[in-house]
Write an enzyme that holds these catalytic residues in place. Structure first.
Site, PDB file in Angstrom:
ATOM      1  N   GLY A  26      37.174  54.152   5.548  1.00  0.00           N
ATOM      2  CA  GLY A  26      36.053  53.534   4.837  1.00  0.00           C
ATOM      3  C   GLY A  26      36.055  52.025   4.814  1.00  0.00           C
ATOM      4  CG  ASN A  59      27.806  54.643  15.522  1.00  0.00           C
ATOM      5  OD1 ASN A  59      28.523  54.854  14.532  1.00  0.00           O
ATOM      6  ND2 ASN A  59      28.267  54.747  16.754  1.00  0.00           N
ATOM      7  CG  HIS A  69      31.650  52.694  19.940  1.00  0.00           C
ATOM      8  ND1 HIS A  69      32.187  53.936  19.696  1.00  0.00           N
ATOM      9  CD2 HIS A  69      32.182  52.267  21.117  1.00  0.00           C
ATOM     10  CE1 HIS A  69      33.002  54.261  20.693  1.00  0.00           C
ATOM     11  NE2 HIS A  69      33.010  53.264  21.568  1.00  0.00           N
ATOM     12  CG  MET A 109      35.642  61.304  12.139  1.00  0.00           C
ATOM     13  SD  MET A 109      35.438  60.329  13.640  1.00  0.00           S
ATOM     14  CE  MET A 109      36.393  61.330  14.753  1.00  0.00           C
ATOM     15  NE  ARG A 110      28.771  68.171  10.608  1.00  0.00           N
ATOM     16  CZ  ARG A 110      29.205  69.337  10.129  1.00  0.00           C
ATOM     17  NH1 ARG A 110      30.213  69.387   9.304  1.00  0.00           N
ATOM     18  NH2 ARG A 110      28.599  70.456  10.447  1.00  0.00           N
ATOM     19  CG  ASN A 139      33.319  49.252   9.756  1.00  0.00           C
ATOM     20  OD1 ASN A 139      32.949  48.113  10.024  1.00  0.00           O
ATOM     21  ND2 ASN A 139      34.219  49.909  10.473  1.00  0.00           N
TER      22      ASN A 139
HETATM   23  C1  GRF Z   1      35.541  52.129  13.150  1.00  0.00           C
HETATM   24  O1  GRF Z   1      36.418  51.661  14.139  1.00  0.00           O
HETATM   25  C2  GRF Z   1      34.169  52.343  13.720  1.00  0.00           C
HETATM   26  O2  GRF Z   1      33.855  51.442  14.736  1.00  0.00           O
HETATM   27  C3  GRF Z   1      34.256  53.731  14.268  1.00  0.00           C
HETATM   28  O3  GRF Z   1      35.022  54.436  13.326  1.00  0.00           O
HETATM   29  C4  GRF Z   1      35.911  53.535  12.677  1.00  0.00           C
HETATM   30  C5  GRF Z   1      35.737  53.704  11.199  1.00  0.00           C
HETATM   31  O4  GRF Z   1      36.692  52.943  10.492  1.00  0.00           O
HETATM   32  N1  GRF Z   1      32.945  54.294  14.499  1.00  0.00           N
HETATM   33  P1  GRF Z   1      36.547  52.735   8.927  1.00  0.00           P
HETATM   34  O5  GRF Z   1      36.581  54.119   8.297  1.00  0.00           O
HETATM   35  O6  GRF Z   1      35.271  52.028   8.661  1.00  0.00           O
HETATM   36  O7  GRF Z   1      37.748  51.934   8.510  1.00  0.00           O
END
Ligand code: GRF
Length: 216
Positions: free
Chosen positions: A15, A108, A110, A91-92, A17
């Site tokens: 979490g 999103n 990435h 994660m889906r 981000n």
């Molecule tokens: C990040 O690296 C994002 O780019 C990817 O999943 C990760 C999530 O990390 N899609 P966090 O849970 O926000 O720490």
């Protein structure tokens, strides 16, 4: 979109981000507020942060068939009156109908400079390839995985001495700056989605979509 945006954030992992978006909202670095967290794992770090911040959390989602799960998410997004749905490590795999339903409102982040290194372990893929420039991407989501019109990217120079973990840490720190900056581009009207493309107001106006680690 030119009023304070309401965000729904979908996150499964630690979490960070999600936390970066919450902080940017509180510090008024983006004209957007986080109205809802959808966490598809009860132990997601994001849930704790959301509870602490008084943000609504939806965790008890159907685990089974995708369609029911996605209906629940869409209902929660509608109830929260969210303008924009931000994926942050959810994660889906989302179905084409879910993506279509949120067309132009689903973004999103990435951890690579797309279209290079889509999929899992993007940072390790980049490290294995020996890239000299790495970074992260915020994009509108379309039916393919880690694909869709690019809204913003940030890049950094790779020190050859870094191992894969060092690189992942550097990219994550950049993600925390890029995601709020990308949301602000939408909130301020500097960028918008139009029929499968991102349209920018003023090609080289301040807030140009090319960021570097130093500029953020
Ligand atoms: C990040 O690296 C994002 O780019 C990817 O999943 C990760 C999530 O990390 N899609 P966090 O849970 O926000 O720490």
């Amino acid at each position: 979109m030119s009023r304070r945006l309401k965000l729904a954030i979908l996150a499964s992992g630690r979490g960070s981000n999600f936390e970066a978006l919450v902080r940017a909202s509180k510090e008024k670095r983006m004209d957007a507020e986080v109205a809802l967290l959808v966490a598809n794992k009860g132990d997601a770090g994001a849930s704790d942060i959301a509870k602490r911040e008084g943000i609504d959390v939806l965790t008890s989602l159907s685990k089974g068939r995708g369609a029911q799960h996605e209906r629940e998410v869409l209902a929660a997004v509608a109830a929260a009156r969210a303008d924009l749905v931000c994926l942050a490590g959810y994660m889906r795999v989302l179905s084409p109908s879910f993506v279509r339903e949120l067309e132009g409102r689903l973004i999103n982040i990435h951890p690579s400079l797309l279209p290079a290194f889509p999929g899992l372990d993007a940072q390790a893929q980049a490290h294995r390839a020996g890239v000299r420039i790495a970074g992260c991407t915020v994009h509108f989501v379309d039916a393919d995985v880690d694909a869709g019109p690019i809204l913003a990217q940030a890049a950094l120079a790779v020190d050859p001495a870094w191992n894969a973990r060092d690189l992942a840490e550097r990219i994550l720190a950049l993600e925390h700056k890029l995601y709020p900056a990308a949301v602000e581009m939408l909130a301020s009207g500097k960028a918008r989605y139009d029929q499968g493309r991102v349209v920018f107001a003023g090609a080289r106006a301040p807030g140009h979509p090319l960021f570097s680690a130093d500029a953020l």
